[in-house]
Design an enzyme around this catalytic site. Structure first.
Site, PDB file in Angstrom:
ATOM      1  N   GLY A  15       0.972  -1.037   0.250  1.00 26.28           N
ATOM      2  CA  GLY A  15       0.567   0.183   0.321  1.00 26.28           C
ATOM      3  C   GLY A  15       0.960   1.465  -0.034  1.00 26.28           C
ATOM      4  CB  ILE A  26       1.189   5.694   6.123  1.00 26.67           C
ATOM      5  CG1 ILE A  26       0.202   6.476   7.476  1.00 26.67           C
ATOM      6  CG2 ILE A  26       1.889   5.033   7.278  1.00 26.67           C
ATOM      7  CD1 ILE A  26      -1.104   6.077   8.518  1.00 26.67           C
ATOM      8  N   GLY A  27       2.014   4.790   3.784  1.00 26.51           N
ATOM      9  CA  GLY A  27       2.462   3.558   2.599  1.00 26.51           C
ATOM     10  C   GLY A  27       4.306   4.569   2.024  1.00 26.51           C
ATOM     11  CE1 TYR A  87      -9.337   1.224   7.782  1.00 25.19           C
ATOM     12  CE2 TYR A  87     -10.185   2.043  10.250  1.00 25.19           C
ATOM     13  CZ  TYR A  87      -9.169   2.150   9.023  1.00 25.19           C
ATOM     14  OH  TYR A  87      -7.492   2.459   9.553  1.00 25.19           O
TER      15      TYR A  87
END
Length: 279
Positions: A10, A15-16, A151
């Protein structure tokens, strides 16, 4: 360190992307993966600006063949795998009465089973190197949040899975950690794809609560979110610390939020907290 190989999922944004660049800066041979290679421009640009090299590869965590091919390719080209950062995931806003069970399954598929699939493929190779399995979850994997039922369920499942796996993996020399961000200023929120006006109009009996939740959330992300690069620092800590903790939060706000749940034996404090978000 230059011989150590890390696979990060990702990495097209957020963040990835930041973690891939930071890992390369830290000396890892970094395999940065993303579902759609056509979305790699930002990743390439960030690597170029940082003066680092990335091995960018396609990987769809929900596709078993894609996962197997990616791991096999890493072993063929680099000869080893020292760490995995499970970062790929997708946000989702909704509530049970207003969405299908199939939608809930879809959220679980990406955010939970994708993590499990990558971890399973990687574990034999992490055992061979005494490696590390790091999974980016969320403070939503500790505290259930309004209109985030599916989620949070997926993130709770990831946390429970990894907490259970950690001592078993440790018995074979593999370290397991989860990284829990709070609000992060990234494309993750935009990618949820919620138009406030449309969502509230279609929420029926839940319209007032959803309107209050979205207003609060948008204000929080606008004023209190940390950057993706700041969150990525905690991932690098999990990859490089001599003895990384199992659970790491990415900010003081995230630590305070998680602490409220871990100290709340009967759930009263958390329910009071989250109920105020939709009042």
């Amino acid at each position: 360190m230059s011989s150590k190989v890390v696979l990060i999922t990702g990495t097209s944004s957020g963040i990835g992307l930041a973690a891939a660049v930071a890992a390369a800066r830290a000396g890892f041979t970094t395999v940065a993966t993303l579902r759609d290679p056509r979305r790699a421009d930002a990743l390439r640009k960030a690597a170029e600006q940082a003066g680092v090299e990335l091995d960018i590869r396609p990987l769809d965590v929900t596709d078993a063949a894609s996962v197997a091919d990616c791991v096999a390719g890493i072993l063929a080209d680099h000869g080893r795998l020292d760490a995995v950062v499970n970062n790929a995931g997708a946000g989702h806003v909704g509530t049970l009465e207003n969405e299908s069970v199939d939608k809930v399954r879809e959220v679980m598929e990406v955010n939970f089973f994708g993590v499990v699939q990558v971890a399973k493929a990687a574990l034999p190779h992490l055992r061979a190197t005494g490696g590390r399995l790091v999974t980016v979850t969320s403070v939503g994997g500790v505290i259930g949040q309004p209109f985030n039922e599916a989620y949070c369920a997926a993130k709770f499942a990831v946390e429970g899975f990894m907490e259970s796996l950690a001592p078993v993996a440790a018995s074979t020399g593999v370290s397991v950690s989860v990284v829990e961000p709070g609000a992060v200023a990234s494309e993750f929120v935009a990618n949820v794809g919620v138009d406030r006006e449309t969502a509230v109009a279609g929420a029926g009996a839940y319209a007032p609560a959803l309107g209050a939740y979205l207003e609060r959330t948008q204000a929080m992300f606008a004023s209190a979110a940390q950057t993706s690069a700041e969150a990525a620092e905690t991932i690098i800590e999990a990859l490089t610390a001599e003895r990384p903790a199992f659970r790491l939060q990415t900010s003081p706000a995230a630590r305070g939020f998680v602490a409220a749940k871990l100290a709340d034996l009967d759930g009263t404090a958390v329910q009071a907290l989250t109920s105020a978000w939709i009042a």
